[in-house]
Enzyme design. Structure first.
Site, PDB file in Angstrom:
ATOM      1  N   GLY A   1       0.863  -1.187   0.000  1.00 29.19           N
ATOM      2  CA  GLY A   1       0.000   0.000   0.000  1.00 29.19           C
ATOM      3  C   GLY A   1       0.887   1.220   0.000  1.00 29.19           C
ATOM      4  N   THR A   2       0.345   2.336  -0.455  1.00 27.61           N
ATOM      5  CA  THR A   2       1.261   3.467  -0.586  1.00 27.61           C
ATOM      6  C   THR A   2       0.870   4.740   0.146  1.00 27.61           C
ATOM      7  OG1 THR A   2       0.346   3.660  -2.753  1.00 27.61           O
ATOM      8  CG2 THR A   2       2.556   2.783  -2.608  1.00 27.61           C
ATOM      9  N   THR A   3       0.414   5.765  -0.574  1.00 31.46           N
ATOM     10  CA  THR A   3       0.550   7.129  -0.053  1.00 31.46           C
ATOM     11  C   THR A   3      -0.549   7.585   0.909  1.00 31.46           C
ATOM     12  OG1 THR A   3       1.507   7.527  -2.196  1.00 31.46           O
ATOM     13  CG2 THR A   3       1.070   9.464  -0.849  1.00 31.46           C
TER      14      THR A   3
END
Lengths: 261, 227
Positions: free
Chosen positions: A42-44
């Site tokens: 998962g990222t930002t």
């Protein structure tokens, strides 16, 4: 499952992780070296402080290597009534960490009869990240943001972490994940301490929009499927997730502005 | 050779039961009842920090009378049991019936095998999902592990007969104010009145929120019992 009664000297107190260990729930085994495409990422996420509290926002994309593995992943969660946690990194351990963290806070509150202080909650999360260090060394790092409304100080507060469990309180805003550089810059440039809630929501949407524009692992708003970032505010009234219809309107307005319309 | 005195098992059990009942009768009683939106628990308790009524899980509450350290130990064990079960399986798999059975097993074990029985009576209450409260449950567990599945209202503690008589029978659909007035009247008896400061009241209320447990504080209690 039997009733967990302990002798006084073995009692785990209000600590849920300790209770799990005492009750024989083994900690997750540390796997050998995994390639990025073997698990989801998962990222930002961003967190912004404003007059009434804090706002947290995260994009919806999960990736496995170069593939998009999920378009509707949620990375911003309520930790309890007055705090939230946003995650970036290996999705499996991150979601497990959030689940344990939520349980830990609620468990403490029920056993002790009072909620932990905001610093106490941040410290708990710190310890969980530290205990994930062996996994992090193999690439499965979890880097959350923690934010909440401090009831004793009557203000919003936010914290960043590193993979060793280091905890760093930020004054105004924080970001994490692969698109954090771009998202953080947008927030930094657009930030002022007297922003209205409307302006803060727009800034968070814009920050994630720009991050998605530059970073392949960050998902932008998906107008065809109607998928928008998760945006939530935490104030004295508690955790409140902003509805998708509101986000859709704001995203549309942002796009119009970009077109110069 | 020394021969131990023979004591009939009936006598042993009777002595233990008398001991436990005496301990329980020393404390103050509590009343739990079903009302139109859930379950309310009203305890006579002069302390505002040492609780008799508490939250176990999303839709489950706990109440205890008797010796504080003993029922508090059971309360914490209940929270642990529920939280671990929810962690290992799912939140919806945590139910009052299995918790009540666990309590009964432990209390029964302690009653027959330990030096002294626990001087407690406890209640495990759960609200179900039916809007009319058809699947709400009240489990009353005694010091010896006896479990009673109560219907509309229950009294725990000493003088239960006198209090139950004053309380009368509860019909479905009672309002919270009405039920609470009757509970307070029953607990107080004819010769005294109970002030909100000496009451501890909490409800499990059906609604949108995940955690249905809510404590009522003195101003709200005063308003409800004033009618």
């Amino acid at each position: 499952m039997n009733l967990p009664l302990f002798r006084v000297q073995d009692d785990p107190g209000p600590d849920f992780s300790q209770l799990l260990r005492r009750s024989g729930f083994a900690p997750p085994a540390s796997p050998g070296g995994l390639a990025p495409e073997d698990y989801r990422h998962g990222t930002t996420c961003v967190a912004i402080r404003y007059a009434d509290g804090v706002l947290m926002a995260g994009d919806r994309r999960a990736t496995s290597g170069h593939l998009i593995s999920q378009r509707t992943m949620e990375k911003v969660f309520p930790a309890d009534r007055h705090s939230g946690v946003a995650i970036a990194g290996a999705a499996g351990p991150a979601i497990e960490m959030v689940k344990l963290f939520q349980l830990q806070l609620e468990h403490y509150e029920k056993v002790e009869g009072t909620a932990l202080s905001l610093d106490g909650k941040a410290n708990q999360l710190s310890q969980m990240i530290r205990s994930n260090l062996p996994m992090a060394m193999q690439g499965m790092a979890v880097l959350p943001l923690f934010a909440g409304f401090d009831l004793s100080r009557q203000e919003g507060r936010l914290y960043e972490f590193d993979i060793t469990g280091g905890r760093y309180e930020e004054a105004d805003h924080a970001s994490t994940g692969s698109g954090s550089l771009h998202a953080g810059t947008v927030v930094k440039l657009g930030y002022s301490s007297d922003m209205s809630i409307d302006r803060v929501i727009d800034l968070a949407i814009e920050a994630l929009f720009e991050a998605a524009d530059e970073d392949s692992a960050t998902g932008g708003p998906d107008l065809i499927r109607g998928i928008y970032p998760v945006v939530a505010t935490i104030t004295a009234d508690g955790y409140n997730r902003i509805g998708d219809s509101d986000l859709a309107e704001r995203t549309q307005a942002l796009i119009e502005r970009r077109r110069g319309g | 050779m020394n021969m131990p005195f023979y004591v009939a098992p009936e006598q042993v059990m009777k002595d233990r039961a008398d001991y436990a009942r005496k301990g329980i009768a020393r404390g103050r009683s509590l009343v739990a009842f079903r009302f139109e939106h859930g379950i309310a628990i009203c305890a006579e308790n002069t302390s505002s920090t040492l609780r008799k009524v508490s939250e176990i899980y999303d839709r489950i509450a706990f109440a205890g009378v008797g010796k504080y350290n003993e029922f508090d130990q059971l309360r914490i064990a209940g929270v642990r049991h529920a939280d671990m079960k929810g962690y290992a399986f799912s939140r919806e798999d945590v139910d009052a019936r299995s918790l009540a059975n666990q309590y009964a097993q432990s209390l029964g074990q302690i009653f027959t095998h330990e030096m002294k029985p626990m001087e407690v009576e406890i209640l495990v209450a759960e609200i179900g999902h039916a809007a009319d409260g058809a699947d709400d449950q009240l489990f009353h567990i005694l010091y010896d592990g006896t479990v009673v599945d109560e219907d509309m209202a229950v009294v725990l503690g000493g003088e239960t007969e006198a209090i139950s008589e004053r309380l009368g029978t509860f019909e479905p659909g009672v309002t919270l104010a009405d039920g609470l007035q009757r509970a307070v009247h029953a607990l107080a008896g004819p010769d005294r009145t109970l002030e909100p400061a000496s009451l501890e009241v909490a409800v499990l209320e059906r609604g949108e929120q995940r955690r249905a447990f809510r404590r009522l504080f003195d101003p709200e209690i005063a308003e409800l019992i004033a009618g």
